[in-house]
Design an enzyme around this catalytic site. Structure first.
Site, PDB file in Angstrom:
ATOM      1  N   GLU A 167     -38.162  52.648 -32.361  1.00  0.00           N
ATOM      2  CA  GLU A 167     -38.060  54.004 -31.852  1.00  0.00           C
ATOM      3  C   GLU A 167     -36.785  54.175 -31.018  1.00  0.00           C
ATOM      4  OE1 GLU A 167     -40.060  55.974 -33.081  1.00  0.00           O
ATOM      5  OE2 GLU A 167     -42.153  55.377 -32.997  1.00  0.00           O
TER       6      GLU A 167
ATOM      7  N   ASN B 253     -37.343  61.144 -35.864  1.00  0.00           N
ATOM      8  CA  ASN B 253     -36.589  60.844 -34.645  1.00  0.00           C
ATOM      9  C   ASN B 253     -35.559  59.733 -34.874  1.00  0.00           C
ATOM     10  OD1 ASN B 253     -38.183  58.622 -34.901  1.00  0.00           O
ATOM     11  ND2 ASN B 253     -39.149  58.752 -32.891  1.00  0.00           N
TER      12      ASN B 253
ATOM     13  N   HIS C 145     -36.197  56.761 -36.313  1.00  0.00           N
ATOM     14  CA  HIS C 145     -36.679  55.374 -36.307  1.00  0.00           C
ATOM     15  C   HIS C 145     -36.616  54.768 -37.707  1.00  0.00           C
ATOM     16  CE1 HIS C 145     -41.240  56.484 -36.907  1.00  0.00           C
ATOM     17  NE2 HIS C 145     -40.693  56.189 -38.063  1.00  0.00           N
TER      18      HIS C 145
ATOM     19  N   ASP D 203     -43.379  46.619 -41.086  1.00  0.00           N
ATOM     20  CA  ASP D 203     -44.150  46.823 -39.863  1.00  0.00           C
ATOM     21  C   ASP D 203     -45.641  46.933 -40.143  1.00  0.00           C
ATOM     22  OD1 ASP D 203     -44.061  49.267 -41.163  1.00  0.00           O
ATOM     23  OD2 ASP D 203     -42.871  50.281 -39.641  1.00  0.00           O
TER      24      ASP D 203
END
Ligand code: GLP
Length: 245
Positions: free
Chosen positions: A147, A140, A142, A71
């Site tokens: 996400e 979280n 990801h 990313d």
């Protein structure tokens, strides 16, 4: 634990970095021209440090690998010190001699980010797909910048960062307002196409989510839970992160 997941629990972050570097190096020795998917964040830094040392002492040769990063932040260019292009150049690529033309990272400053996503996905396919994909995990759940959502992201896409991620990553920026709100990220499907996945998790802050990802329900609310459906996942976690496994 599912049988497609090989779990190594090691003492601490140093041991994790050592184990991950040895595993990565072994793969590069077997496949020196292979296609390697790479991650950023704090977690793989120790592994990259060791790979740099191993390459300086000629224990491994990384000059023929092809790299694809997971990313990149949108709106900042590769010279920005918080860009993932800058991170990779300074923490791994320059010192290991990965050729410029083999360093693939989405352009965060591409004029048309959607087109950049499609082109990036094509490049991975044209390179023959990823042999070994390194992953970290967000608190979280990801992976990359995929996400929690209502559906699993497919291919490389333009993604909005979750509030929790903006918070977490603000430690690298002067102020939280400087954290980009969007990124280009390989999708879950892109990640799942890799032959082998190496997931690294360190520290107590990752313990709960690692348990959910590997043992909880498979749900896009925990993007990393998709890994339960992959045929070959290696997880290296230190004791703190493995607390609930
Ligand atoms: C970042 C990256 C992820 C990374 C994750 C965890 O936002 N986009 O690829 O794995 O968050 O980062 P860290 O290793 O610093 O905990």
């Amino acid at each position: 634990m599912l049988k497609n997941i090989t779990l190594y629990v090691v003492e601490d972050y140093n041991a994790l970095s050592q184990k991950a570097a040895l595993l990565f190096a072994q793969t590069v020795k077997t496949n020196p021209t292979g296609v390697y998917g790479l991650a950023t964040g704090s977690t793989p830094e120790g592994m990259y440090d060791r790979l740099v040392k191993m390459s300086q002492t000629n224990e491994i040769d990384m000059t023929k690998i092809v790299a694809f990063n997971l990313d990149e932040y949108v709106s900042i260019g590769p010279d920005h010190t918080q860009s993932y292009a800058y991170y990779m150049a300074t923490k791994l690529f320059n010192a290991t001699g990965v050729p410029i033309q083999n360093r693939n990272i989405p352009r965060g400053d591409a004029p048309d980010p959607h087109n950049e996503c499609a082109e990036y996905e094509k490049k991975i396919v044209n390179a023959g797909g990823i042999h070994l994909q390194v992953l970290g995990i967000g608190t979280n759940g990801h992976i990359g910048f995929n996400e929690p959502a209502d559906t699993f992201a497919g291919q490389t896409s333009y993604a909005a960062l979750a509030e929790e991620t903006i918070q977490a990553n603000s430690r690298f920026f002067d102020s939280i307002d400087d954290v980009p709100k969007f990124a280009i990220s390989m999708g879950i499907q892109t990640i799942m196409m890799a032959e082998t996945i190496l997931l690294l998790a360190s520290g107590e802050s990752k313990a709960k989510i690692l348990g959910e990802a590997l043992q909880g329900p498979i749900t896009p609310q925990v993007p990393a839970s998709a890994l339960q459906l992959h045929r070959n996942v290696i997880v290296i976690a230190d004791k703190a992160a493995a607390k609930f496994l």
